[in-house]
Design a protein around this motif. Structure first.
Motif, short mmCIF file in Angstrom:
data_model
loop_
_atom_site.label_atom_id
_atom_site.label_comp_id
_atom_site.label_asym_id
_atom_site.label_seq_id
_atom_site.Cartn_x
_atom_site.Cartn_y
_atom_site.Cartn_z
N ALA A 26 -11.20 11.06 -2.38
CA ALA A 26 -10.88 10.81 -0.97
C ALA A 26 -9.41 10.42 -0.88
CB ALA A 26 -11.77 9.70 -0.41
N PRO A 27 -8.50 11.40 -0.86
CA PRO A 27 -7.05 11.13 -0.94
C PRO A 27 -6.50 10.29 0.22
CG PRO A 27 -7.52 13.43 -1.43
CD PRO A 27 -8.79 12.84 -0.89
N LYS A 28 -7.26 10.13 1.30
CA LYS A 28 -6.79 9.34 2.44
C LYS A 28 -7.47 7.97 2.51
CE LYS A 28 -5.54 13.35 5.25
NZ LYS A 28 -5.71 14.04 6.55
N PHE A 29 -8.00 7.51 1.39
CA PHE A 29 -8.75 6.26 1.31
C PHE A 29 -7.75 5.10 1.16
CE2 PHE A 29 -12.94 4.65 -0.84
CZ PHE A 29 -12.92 3.53 -0.04
N ALA A 30 -7.28 4.59 2.29
CA ALA A 30 -6.21 3.58 2.29
C ALA A 30 -6.61 2.33 1.52
CB ALA A 30 -5.84 3.22 3.73
N GLN A 31 -7.86 1.91 1.66
CA GLN A 31 -8.29 0.69 0.97
C GLN A 31 -8.20 0.85 -0.54
OE1 GLN A 31 -12.05 0.61 3.13
NE2 GLN A 31 -11.66 -1.54 3.64
N ALA A 32 -8.48 2.03 -1.04
CA ALA A 32 -8.42 2.25 -2.48
C ALA A 32 -6.99 2.12 -2.99
CB ALA A 32 -9.00 3.62 -2.84
N TYR A 33 -6.02 2.63 -2.21
CA TYR A 33 -4.62 2.47 -2.60
C TYR A 33 -4.22 0.99 -2.61
CZ TYR A 33 -3.55 7.48 -2.35
OH TYR A 33 -3.50 8.83 -2.58
N SER A 34 -4.60 0.28 -1.57
CA SER A 34 -4.22 -1.14 -1.48
C SER A 34 -4.85 -1.94 -2.61
CB SER A 34 -4.65 -1.71 -0.13
OG SER A 34 -4.22 -3.05 0.02
N SER A 35 -6.13 -1.65 -2.91
CA SER A 35 -6.81 -2.39 -3.97
C SER A 35 -6.25 -2.02 -5.34
CB SER A 35 -8.31 -2.12 -3.91
OG SER A 35 -8.85 -2.62 -2.70
N ARG A 36 -5.89 -0.76 -5.53
CA ARG A 36 -5.25 -0.38 -6.80
C ARG A 36 -3.91 -1.10 -6.92
NH1 ARG A 36 -3.98 5.86 -8.24
NH2 ARG A 36 -2.29 5.48 -6.74
N GLY A 37 -3.21 -1.24 -5.80
CA GLY A 37 -1.97 -2.01 -5.81
C GLY A 37 -2.18 -3.44 -6.28
N LEU A 38 -3.28 -4.06 -5.82
CA LEU A 38 -3.58 -5.43 -6.25
C LEU A 38 -3.79 -5.50 -7.76
CD1 LEU A 38 -6.02 -6.80 -3.52
CD2 LEU A 38 -3.74 -7.66 -4.05
N ALA A 39 -4.47 -4.49 -8.31
CA ALA A 39 -4.71 -4.48 -9.76
C ALA A 39 -3.39 -4.33 -10.52
CB ALA A 39 -5.68 -3.36 -10.13
N TYR A 40 -2.52 -3.43 -10.04
CA TYR A 40 -1.20 -3.30 -10.67
C TYR A 40 -0.41 -4.61 -10.53
CZ TYR A 40 -1.45 1.78 -11.44
OH TYR A 40 -1.78 3.03 -11.89
N ASP A 41 -0.49 -5.22 -9.36
CA ASP A 41 0.18 -6.50 -9.12
C ASP A 41 -0.30 -7.54 -10.13
OD1 ASP A 41 1.16 -8.92 -8.04
OD2 ASP A 41 1.00 -8.17 -5.99
N HIS A 42 -1.62 -7.60 -10.33
CA HIS A 42 -2.20 -8.56 -11.26
C HIS A 42 -1.73 -8.31 -12.69
CE1 HIS A 42 -5.78 -10.72 -13.14
NE2 HIS A 42 -5.22 -11.61 -12.36
N LYS A 43 -1.42 -7.07 -13.01
CA LYS A 43 -0.90 -6.72 -14.33
C LYS A 43 0.61 -6.97 -14.43
CE LYS A 43 -2.00 -2.69 -16.05
NZ LYS A 43 -2.40 -2.98 -17.44
N GLY A 44 1.25 -7.32 -13.33
CA GLY A 44 2.68 -7.57 -13.32
C GLY A 44 3.52 -6.34 -13.05
N ASP A 45 2.89 -5.23 -12.68
CA ASP A 45 3.61 -3.99 -12.39
C ASP A 45 3.86 -3.90 -10.89
OD1 ASP A 45 4.60 -1.43 -12.18
OD2 ASP A 45 3.18 -0.55 -13.59
N LEU A 46 4.87 -4.63 -10.43
CA LEU A 46 5.12 -4.72 -8.99
C LEU A 46 5.61 -3.40 -8.42
CD1 LEU A 46 6.74 -8.26 -8.68
CD2 LEU A 46 4.39 -7.60 -8.21
N GLY A 47 6.29 -2.59 -9.23
CA GLY A 47 6.77 -1.31 -8.75
C GLY A 47 5.63 -0.40 -8.33
#
Length: 289
Positions: A93-114
């Motif tokens: 579902a390429p337009k699944f905005a929540q999935a992008y935001s939640s994946r961002g949180l996981a990257y954030d938690h790993k320290g990958d802010l970019g």
């Protein structure tokens, strides 16, 4: 501790399209989407995995199942597995905005802010009214030291969701770092009005009052934070600082000791207690801490 707070991950209810109707979800779907927050991480993983492996779900429902599985692994502390599941949700579902935001949180938690910022940007592009994505991106900007962009994103989140207590709290923290204690206090006030049990907002407001030299209000706010969260080591330490500057050394030492009991690795509390013991009973013009 003082600083940013983050929300629970977004509900997936808006994406769930299954048969039977959502009100009659099967047991596996109920476990997977965990709408009431009643199920354990292992139950959620079991439910989502069973649905994915069943071979009976539509592509859209599979995207929800993979997304929900990602949420469960994130809650379990497995960021890499969470990201892998979000990847699958986005592929389906390429337009699944929540999935992008939640994946961002996981990257954030790993320290990958970019990568986190890139995902938050895409979530916002897909859904410009997605308050949590602005909030999450604001946290990333704050961590990068970009207070102005952080404040702008928190403000956007608040405009979209005027009851977003976390956004008020974090905007207050950004104002605080800029040295604007009054605007910080105003935001903490609103966070507390919206959520009277928000321990961190009381603690953060206590810091702002402390910086303004209002030690009594600071102590009152730290005390309320501790009442709401008796294991809040940071609040004990900071209340100790306020008592210390009121020359109430016994109470200061007691609070530093409690901070250490709650968090035996709290180095600053050990240091502060040592200074308080050293200066106990002394009345020099200037005291350290």
């Amino acid at each position: 501790m003082r600083g940013l707070v983050g929300p629970a991950l977004a509900s997936v209810a808006v994406m769930v399209i299954v048969a039977p109707a959502a009100a009659q979800l099967s047991e596996k779907w109920a476990w997977c989407v965990n709408q009431g927050g009643a199920f354990s991480v292992d139950q959620r993983i079991n439910g989502c995995s069973s649905l994915i492996q069943s071979g009976r779900e539509t592509q859209r429902n599979l995207a929800v199942a993979y997304y929900s599985l990602g949420l469960a692994y994130y809650d379990k502390g497995d960021d890499d597995r969470a990201i892998a599941e979000y990847n699958e949700a986005i592929r389906l579902a390429p337009k699944f905005a929540q999935a992008y935001s939640s994946r961002g949180l996981a990257y954030d938690h790993k320290g990958d802010l970019g990568r986190a910022e890139t995902d938050y940007n895409e979530a916002i592009r897909l859904d410009p009214k997605y308050a949590q994505a602005y909030f999450n991106r604001g946290n990333a900007y704050y961590q990068k030291g970009d207070d102005y962009r952080a404040i702008a994103d928190y403000s956007k989140a608040i405009r979209l969701d005027p009851k977003y207590a976390y956004a008020y709290n974090n905007r207050g923290t950004a104002f605080d770092r800029q040295g604007d204690d009054d605007r910080a206090i105003a935001d903490y006030n609103e966070a507390i009005r919206l959520d009277p049990k928000f321990a961190q907002a009381y603690s953060s407001r206590g810091v702002a009052y402390y910086q303004k030299g209002d030690l009594d209000r600071a102590i009152a706010d730290y005390g309320e934070a501790i009442r709401l969260d008796p294991k809040y080591a940071y609040a004990y330490n900071n209340r100790g600082n306020a008592y210390y500057h009121k020359r109430d050394d016994n109470r200061a030492i007691a609070d530093y000791s409690e901070a250490i009991r709650v968090d035996p690795k709290y180095a600053q509390a050990y240091f502060n207690r040592g200074v308080a013991n050293l200066y106990a009973g002394w009345l020099p013009t200037r005291r350290p801490i």
